[in-house]
Every structure is written in C-alpha cells, then in structure tokens.
Enzyme design. Structure first.
Site, PDB file in Angstrom:
ATOM      1  N   HIS A  62     -10.485   3.239  -6.095  1.00  0.00           N
ATOM      2  CA  HIS A  62     -11.582   3.717  -5.231  1.00  0.00           C
ATOM      3  C   HIS A  62     -12.178   5.083  -5.598  1.00  0.00           C
ATOM      4  O   HIS A  62     -12.049   6.053  -4.836  1.00  0.00           O
ATOM      5  CB  HIS A  62     -11.178   3.677  -3.757  1.00  0.00           C
ATOM      6  CG  HIS A  62      -9.773   4.117  -3.419  1.00  0.00           C
ATOM      7  ND1 HIS A  62      -9.193   5.276  -3.900  1.00  0.00           N
ATOM      8  CD2 HIS A  62      -8.844   3.547  -2.603  1.00  0.00           C
ATOM      9  CE1 HIS A  62      -7.969   5.390  -3.403  1.00  0.00           C
ATOM     10  NE2 HIS A  62      -7.740   4.351  -2.614  1.00  0.00           N
ATOM     11  N   ASP A  87     -10.726  -2.718  -1.479  1.00  0.00           N
ATOM     12  CA  ASP A  87      -9.886  -1.902  -0.588  1.00  0.00           C
ATOM     13  C   ASP A  87      -9.951  -2.451   0.839  1.00  0.00           C
ATOM     14  O   ASP A  87      -9.994  -1.691   1.817  1.00  0.00           O
ATOM     15  CB  ASP A  87     -10.277  -0.415  -0.621  1.00  0.00           C
ATOM     16  CG  ASP A  87      -9.164   0.472  -0.059  1.00  0.00           C
ATOM     17  OD1 ASP A  87      -8.097  -0.057   0.324  1.00  0.00           O
ATOM     18  OD2 ASP A  87      -9.366   1.699  -0.006  1.00  0.00           O
TER      19      ASP A  87
HETATM   20  O1  DOR Z   1      -8.679   3.685   3.903  1.00  0.00           O
HETATM   21  C1  DOR Z   1      -7.654   3.320   3.366  1.00  0.00           C
HETATM   22  N1  DOR Z   1      -6.828   2.431   3.948  1.00  0.00           N
HETATM   23  N2  DOR Z   1      -7.331   3.838   2.182  1.00  0.00           N
HETATM   24  C2  DOR Z   1      -6.148   3.617   1.609  1.00  0.00           C
HETATM   25  O2  DOR Z   1      -5.915   4.117   0.532  1.00  0.00           O
HETATM   26  C3  DOR Z   1      -5.118   2.805   2.296  1.00  0.00           C
HETATM   27  C4  DOR Z   1      -5.743   1.862   3.230  1.00  0.00           C
HETATM   28  C5  DOR Z   1      -4.775   1.230   4.181  1.00  0.00           C
HETATM   29  O3  DOR Z   1      -3.702   0.800   3.765  1.00  0.00           O
HETATM   30  O4  DOR Z   1      -5.122   1.106   5.349  1.00  0.00           O
END
Ligand code: DOR
Length: 441
Positions: free
Chosen positions: A238, A311
């Site tokens: 990301h 993501d």
């Molecule tokens: O926004 C995010 N959520 N960034 C991350 O790196 C982890 C992810 C999560 O696991 O919820």
C-alpha cells in the site's frame, strides 16, 4: 487442486483485453480453444454470451484480510471468498494478522484448507515475518515455505518490520526459496500508535494525531538498500506518498529487486474526506492529499508501481463505529477494486484494459509466485478469467455487498466498469453478476 470433470463453458464474443473479439472454449480447467467470434460450436457446453464484455485473466489480490481464524464476526474465508469472486478475483493472498497469527506451517495450511473448502477462489496464505507479528524473532519461514501451503509471501502487515536487523535476516532467509517480504512501511517513531490520519494542515485543524508521509518513505528507502545488500526481493505494500514513488523510481533504475502495490482507495480518495470525522475513511496508511494521489496514478501508469492490491480490511460495526481516534483502521475493497481502477485509470485514458490485466492479474501473480494465475488467455492456459462490462455504471450500495462487513468507503459513489462473470479453472463462480452456488457448479 484436483477437479472433477465439469461441463465445458463457451465464452462467446468476448473482447480479449479489449483488443480483439474471440470465442473461448473452456474444458477440463484450461482454455481448450480460442477461435474467431462465433466460430466455435457450443456442443454440450454452457454458453456465456460475452458480447460487449472485456475478458481479463482472473484477478489476483496480493493483499486481503479474511479475518479467519479469530474475527469471524468481521469476515470468514468463505464470506471473503464470495466477495473476491464477486469482484472478479480468482486468487487472493490472505494476510497473516489473524488470531492466531499465520506464523507456522500448520496455521498456513489451515487457511489454505479453509479456502479450498470454500472453493470460490484460490486462497493463498501470507506468512508472518515475525513470531506473533511482534517484530523480534523470525517466524517459521522455511517450514511455511515447505508446507502444503507453499508460502512465498511474508508480511507482518498491519505492523512494520521496524528493526533493520530483523528485516535483513528475513530478506536473507526468503531468498533461499524465492520468497518475498511485503513490508508495511511505517516507521513507528515517526508515526506512532496514536497516529490516525495524514499529518498536515487538516489534521491540525481537526485535532487528530497525524502520520507523516516521511514515516513511510524512510522505511522504503531503508528496505530497498537492504534488498540491494542481500540480493533479495522486497515488496512495498500500500504505497501512499509521492516521496515513496520517487524512492521506488530510483531503486528500480538501480536494478534493485523491489516491487510495489497501490490500493484502489489511495488512487481515488483523499484526506479531505476526514473533515466529517467519519471512521469509514480511517485507514492505514492514511488517505493523502491530491498531490500524492496524482503521483500514485502516474506511477501505476508508468510501471513504477507494479500492482493494485485491495487491502480489503473488513471490520465489524462494533470495531468501526466509534469516535475517529478509537475506530479500527481499514475499509473493504474486494468487490469494488476493478470498478475503481476502471474509473480512475481507464476512463481517464491513462491505462488500457491490457494494462489493467497487468496490474491486477499478471504482475501480482508473478510477485506471489502463483503459476496457475495471471496467464494470457491462449489455448492451454488455465481457465481463470474475469468478464467485465467496461461501460456499465453503478452506484455502490454497501448493503448489496457479499462481504460480512459494511465499512465501505464507496457507498453512494458512482463507479464505471462492472464485473459480470468470474471463472475459476473452467467453473463459473460468478455469472450475470450473481454468485454461483458451489453445489450447482
Ligand atoms: O487499514 C488497515 N487495516 N491497514 C492495515 O495495514 C491493516 C488493516 C487491518 O488488518 O485491518
């Protein structure tokens, strides 16, 4: 995975990568024949009328959170697989930050088996880099690599491998079996645990602790030097800033083995969405200003950024519906990735459908070492494909989603490009925009 014999499928009149129209006969899990439009006889095949649809190799997501085991209230391998098939994906890499963490061979095999049982998409586990994601001792990298799950991508995603010595050892270790470390680049001293949005004028005005872009950039700069030193492969998860793009451009020009992904949300959404304190837009790394978004789009178009990865980060209501500072980071994305890329990159004339196939299928499959995915749709190739209506537009409705979670930042937005069908090894998982019941496949 062994497949029992299934009915052949004839895809009629699809536009391959938006370039030439053809019929595709899918039999025994592979593309058996490619012929001129309307040249192949259906025989006993199930016919998919693909007039006006673009055929792409099945999409591959390098970065998905499926939450099982541990947080089945947010998503399971099955519900996440449904969201993936609905979004046009035939393979997803399931991140390791589950509970327990995927840091052993057994844990990786369990995720693999849950994916096979769901049977809608190839679920390839990502292994943790460090035991318990604690950033200290290396996890069982070799055992995970040698397990039935054949883990090749390792990541502590959600957390940065902040210790340079640990990162160096991980890179050295995975080199032996052609693995790659996917880094969540966030220097913990520059962007500490309280940081919850982009550091800038707006964060000051809103009174929210900020996460400066340089916290990403210093880790990426360090890691490309470690990749050079070790001769190993690093992947940047990301990417969110223009400065990271500059570092990547430099590193690639030096021949350093670095690849990078951008999320759909960082290609379209900007930090000003936070002015209403809506936690739907809270994500890590945070949404950035326009200048960064523009740099990310340019880098994706020119190949400095190699892939788009979702993501997909589902969260239950009771974790997301809080005051902004307390809410969980993350947003769902599997079902909207293709339309966001079509809207931001194809509709704007910056990329062709062949480019979309590259960034959402071919390159991510190569980075992850998934030989059955990302192949050009020619005779003999695995029959993994996605059919997209390139002109259909749709207003996203979070309640129409098949994911278990509703933290959907696209709700109410009009996007162009709709996934109409997905085929995994010759078997449709999505037809006419509807999931296919596995029992009927
Ligand atoms: O926004 C995010 N959520 N960034 C991350 O790196 C982890 C992810 C999560 O696991 O919820």
């Amino acid at each position: 995975m062994p497949e029992t014999a299934t009915r052949p499928v004839l895809v009629r009149g699809a536009s391959l990568l938006g370039e030439r129209t053809a019929d595709l006969l899918l039999r025994d899990g592979v593309v058996a024949e490619v012929g001129e439009r309307r040249s192949l006889a259906p025989g006993d095949a199930q016919v998919i009328d693909a007039d006006g649809l673009v055929a792409l190799p099945g999409l591959v997501d390098l970065h998905t959170h499926l939450r099982e085991p541990g947080r089945e209230d947010a998503e399971t391998v099955l519900t996440g697989s449904r969201a993936a098939a609905a979004g046009g994906f035939t393979a997803v890499l399931a991140m390791a930050n589950t509970s327990p963490v995927t840091d052993t061979a057994e844990a990786a095999e369990r995720v693999l088996d849950l994916g096979r049982a769901a049977g809608l998409v190839d679920v390839q586990p990502v292994g943790a880099v460090t035991h318990g994601l604690a950033g200290e001792e290396l996890a069982e990298l070799g055992l995970m690599a040698r397990s039935r799950a054949r883990v090749r991508v390792f990541s502590d995603d959600g957390r940065c491998v902040a210790n340079a010595r640990v990162m160096r050892r991980a890179l050295e270790y995975v080199k032996a079996f052609g693995g790659v470390v996917s880094q969540h680049a966030q220097d913990p001293d520059l962007a500490g645990p309280a940081s919850c949005c982009h550091e800038g004028e707006l964060s000051g005005r809103l009174g929210l602790p900020g996460w400066p872009g340089v916290a990403e950039e210093v880790i990426v700069a360090r890691d490309v030097m470690l990749a050079r030193h070790t001769g190993s492969r690093v992947h940047v998860a990301h990417v969110s800033t223009a400065g990271t793009v500059e570092v990547l451009r430099w590193a690639k020009a030096q021949g350093i083995a670095v690849t990078a992904e951008v999320t759909p949300h960082h290609l379209l959404l900007t930090t000003d969405l936070l002015s209403g304190y809506d936690p739907t837009f809270k994500v890590n790394p945070p949404l950035r200003p326009d200048e960064d978004v523009e740099a990310l789009r340019a880098a994706l178009a020119d190949g400095t950024i190699d892939a788009v990865a979702t993501d997909h980060a589902p969260h239950a209501r009771h974790d997301k519906e809080h005051a902004f500072v307390d809410a969980a980071f993350g947003m769902v994305g599997l079902e909207t990735a293709l339309p966001v890329v079509a809207t931001t990159m194809v509709e704007t004339g910056r990329m062709t459908w062949a480019d979309v196939a590259r960034v959402l299928s071919t390159t991510p499959a190569a980075i992850a070492g998934l030989p059955g995915h990302g192949a050009e749709l020619v005779a003999g190739a695995p029959a993994n494909l996605t059919l997209v209506d390139p002109t259909a537009t749709r207003v996203v409705d979070r309640d129409a989603s098949v994911s278990r979670s509703r933290n959907n930042p696209w709700h109410g937005r009009r996007l162009t490009g709709e996934v109409r069908a997905t085929v995994l090894r010759g078997r449709p998982t999505l037809l006419d925009g509807e999931l296919v019941d596995p029992a009927a496949r």
